[in-house]
Design an enzyme around this catalytic site. Structure first.
Site, PDB file in Angstrom:
ATOM      1  N   LEU A  34     -30.991  84.682  28.202  1.00 38.71           N
ATOM      2  CA  LEU A  34     -30.699  84.250  26.734  1.00 38.71           C
ATOM      3  C   LEU A  34     -31.267  82.767  26.534  1.00 38.71           C
ATOM      4  O   LEU A  34     -31.791  82.559  25.366  1.00 38.71           O
ATOM      5  CB  LEU A  34     -29.623  84.584  26.092  1.00 38.71           C
ATOM      6  CG  LEU A  34     -29.072  86.298  26.280  1.00 38.71           C
ATOM      7  CD1 LEU A  34     -27.648  86.269  25.803  1.00 38.71           C
ATOM      8  CD2 LEU A  34     -30.095  86.987  25.306  1.00 38.71           C
ATOM      9  N   GLY A  35     -31.189  82.030  27.620  1.00 38.87           N
ATOM     10  CA  GLY A  35     -31.332  80.582  27.309  1.00 38.87           C
ATOM     11  C   GLY A  35     -31.055  79.665  28.694  1.00 38.87           C
ATOM     12  O   GLY A  35     -30.227  80.340  29.479  1.00 38.87           O
ATOM     13  N   GLY A  63     -30.501  75.874  30.417  1.00 40.91           N
ATOM     14  CA  GLY A  63     -30.209  74.301  30.212  1.00 40.91           C
ATOM     15  C   GLY A  63     -30.570  73.587  31.386  1.00 40.91           C
ATOM     16  O   GLY A  63     -30.560  74.095  32.573  1.00 40.91           O
ATOM     17  N   MET A  70     -28.010  72.208  33.278  1.00 41.60           N
ATOM     18  CA  MET A  70     -27.061  72.712  34.364  1.00 41.60           C
ATOM     19  C   MET A  70     -26.845  74.355  34.584  1.00 41.60           C
ATOM     20  O   MET A  70     -26.160  74.659  35.458  1.00 41.60           O
ATOM     21  CB  MET A  70     -25.805  72.142  33.795  1.00 41.60           C
ATOM     22  CG  MET A  70     -25.564  70.712  33.432  1.00 41.60           C
ATOM     23  SD  MET A  70     -25.807  69.821  34.875  1.00 41.60           S
ATOM     24  CE  MET A  70     -24.742  70.192  36.099  1.00 41.60           C
ATOM     25  N   VAL A 130     -27.984  81.300  30.700  1.00 39.45           N
ATOM     26  CA  VAL A 130     -27.103  82.239  29.762  1.00 39.45           C
ATOM     27  C   VAL A 130     -27.885  83.732  29.734  1.00 39.45           C
ATOM     28  O   VAL A 130     -29.135  83.422  29.629  1.00 39.45           O
ATOM     29  CB  VAL A 130     -26.745  81.851  28.287  1.00 39.45           C
ATOM     30  CG1 VAL A 130     -25.910  82.838  27.818  1.00 39.45           C
ATOM     31  CG2 VAL A 130     -26.098  80.299  28.459  1.00 39.45           C
ATOM     32  N   LYS A 156     -22.521  83.015  31.107  1.00 36.99           N
ATOM     33  CA  LYS A 156     -23.017  81.407  31.315  1.00 36.99           C
ATOM     34  C   LYS A 156     -22.709  81.185  32.828  1.00 36.99           C
ATOM     35  O   LYS A 156     -21.682  81.085  33.373  1.00 36.99           O
ATOM     36  CB  LYS A 156     -22.004  80.599  30.272  1.00 36.99           C
ATOM     37  CG  LYS A 156     -22.631  79.334  30.159  1.00 36.99           C
ATOM     38  CD  LYS A 156     -21.663  78.618  28.857  1.00 36.99           C
ATOM     39  CE  LYS A 156     -22.265  77.203  28.961  1.00 36.99           C
ATOM     40  NZ  LYS A 156     -21.542  76.569  27.624  1.00 36.99           N
ATOM     41  N   ASP A 195     -16.602  69.348  19.751  1.00 42.19           N
ATOM     42  CA  ASP A 195     -17.744  69.117  19.664  1.00 42.19           C
ATOM     43  C   ASP A 195     -18.262  70.333  18.409  1.00 42.19           C
ATOM     44  O   ASP A 195     -19.192  70.930  18.774  1.00 42.19           O
ATOM     45  CB  ASP A 195     -18.384  69.500  21.056  1.00 42.19           C
ATOM     46  CG  ASP A 195     -20.069  69.151  20.948  1.00 42.19           C
ATOM     47  OD1 ASP A 195     -20.412  68.299  20.181  1.00 42.19           O
ATOM     48  OD2 ASP A 195     -20.727  69.891  21.847  1.00 42.19           O
TER      49      ASP A 195
END
Length: 396
Positions: free
Chosen positions: A14-15, A17, A19, A22, A37, A134
């Site tokens: 799904l994505g 990053g 680090m 997902v 995740k 956040d």
């Protein structure tokens, strides 16, 4: 062959990053789609990566104690020799940031609905000792049905946790509160500040503070952004007041709770809606930025109807007849008296009119319905003669 992570199937990415990744996953035991995740386990010597892992665990710990329709649920946490992972509710939708980045805008009623969902989730979270820290459009999920879900508690502060200490600056600069920039210990009101920033962006299409980290920090600590109404004609001063209170520099000047924020926003929006729908008012009618109630306009006095003109006189060699002159004088004086009141809106007393002469053989107009001015003092014979002469001189 299906790739597995613990008991979960990994279906698609799904994505990604810096680090971790997902995935869309599937729990075959209870037949449920999930989001998984993952982050790589760091070397023991890598202090920064170890802090990232600690933050990752804190997300699971924070969100795991929260079960609310407006918060992305966390179901499980696990580790393998290479990675750690969190199993979360799968949200079939997108992020608010994605919607805003496409240039889409929301009307005020829809903004209120979105913010009420956010405030409901935060009220629940804060009541259980979890401060998100956040809040921003990238962490607000929108389902296909339009529901709001708060995601990513990765830097959340848990009241019982000693992992987050004062002096650490965490957050996303454009949405950070003054106390976050100063490294102070934060509470629920920092989430309300960030929510105020997001409300500003929803109302105007722009963030209140732009620039690099240093520039944003200076603005957040020392300057005020333009009111949203200066950037959008759909924003009233009542809505400005809600944003201003949410984004107050001092935490004690903000809303005390997310529920207070939601209530103030609803009242400000309803004041505008009531004004527009009931009284035909717009943003210019909200004079006091602190007020959330609008009074209807006071109707002005109806204008007196102008009498119909007299029948055209038949000219004669020796000039108009006395009867026609008398009738014309009466009509001119009626316009000067009753018509003058209508022209000036009934706010000023009309000029004095002479006493009416005997009625001529010309049909008179009905008396005006408008309020009559105070009676004028009687004119002297000399004044009446001068007024009559001036009237004759004005006739063709």
């Amino acid at each position: 062959m299906t790739e597995m992570l613990g008991k979960y199937e990994l279906r698609q990415v799904l994505g990604k990053g810096a680090m971790g990744t997902v995935y869309e996953g599937y729990d075959p035991i209870i037949d449920r789609r999930v989001a998984i995740k993952t982050v790589k386990l760091p070397d023991a010597e890598d202090v920064e990566a170890q802090e990232e892992l600690a933050r990752f665990k804190r997300e699971a710990q924070a969100a795991g104690r929260l079960s609310h329709p407006n918060i992305v649920g966390v179901f499980d946490y696990g580790e393998t020799p290479e990675i750690a992972y969190i199993v979360m509710e799968f949200v079939d939708g997108t992020t608010l940031k994605h919607v805003l980045d496409k240039g889409e805008r929301f009307g005020v009623p829809e903004i209120v609905r979105l913010m009420e969902g956010l405030m409901a989730g935060l009220q629940y979270s804060h009541g259980r000792g979890v401060v998100h820290r956040d809040i921003k459009p990238a962490n607000i999920m929108l389902t296909q049905a339009g529901e709001v879900k708060i995601a990513d508690f990765g830097i959340a502060r848990i009241e019982s946790s000693s992992m987050t200490q004062a002096g650490t600056m965490l957050g996303t600069p454009s949405y950070m509160s003054p106390e976050q920039f100063m490294g102070q210990t934060v509470d629920a009101r920092t989430d309300l500040y960030s929510s105020g920033v997001m409300l500003y962006q929803l109302l105007t299409g722009e963030k209140p503070f732009e620039g690099g980290l240093t520039a944003i920090m200076h603005k957040v600590l020392h300057t005020e952004p333009p009111p949203p109404s200066a950037l959008s004609v759909s924003v009233t001063p009542a809505l400005d007041a809600v944003v201003r209170k949410a984004m107050a520099k001092r935490p004690e000047d903000r809303f005390a709770a997310a529920s207070d924020f939601a209530l103030a926003l609803r009242e400000a929006a309803e004041a505008k809606t009531a004004a527009v729908e009931s009284f035909g008012l717009g943003a210019e009618d909200f004079g006091d930025a602190e007020a959330t109630m609008v009074a209807p306009r006071r109707p002005s006095a109806p204008s007196a109807p102008t009498p119909p003109p007299a029948p055209a006189p038949v000219p004669k060699k020796n000039g108009p007849s006395p009867a026609v002159l008398g009738g014309a004088a009466v009509l001119v004086l009626a316009v000067l008296g009753g018509g003058g009141y209508a022209l000036f809106g009934g706010h000023k007393q009309a000029a004095p009119s002479p006493a009416s002469p005997p009625a001529p053989a010309v049909a008179q107009a009905p008396a005006p319905v408008a309020p009559k001015p105070a009676p004028a003092p009687a004119l002297t014979p000399a004044q009446l003669q001068a007024r009559y002469s001036a009237t004759l001189g004005a006739l063709p």
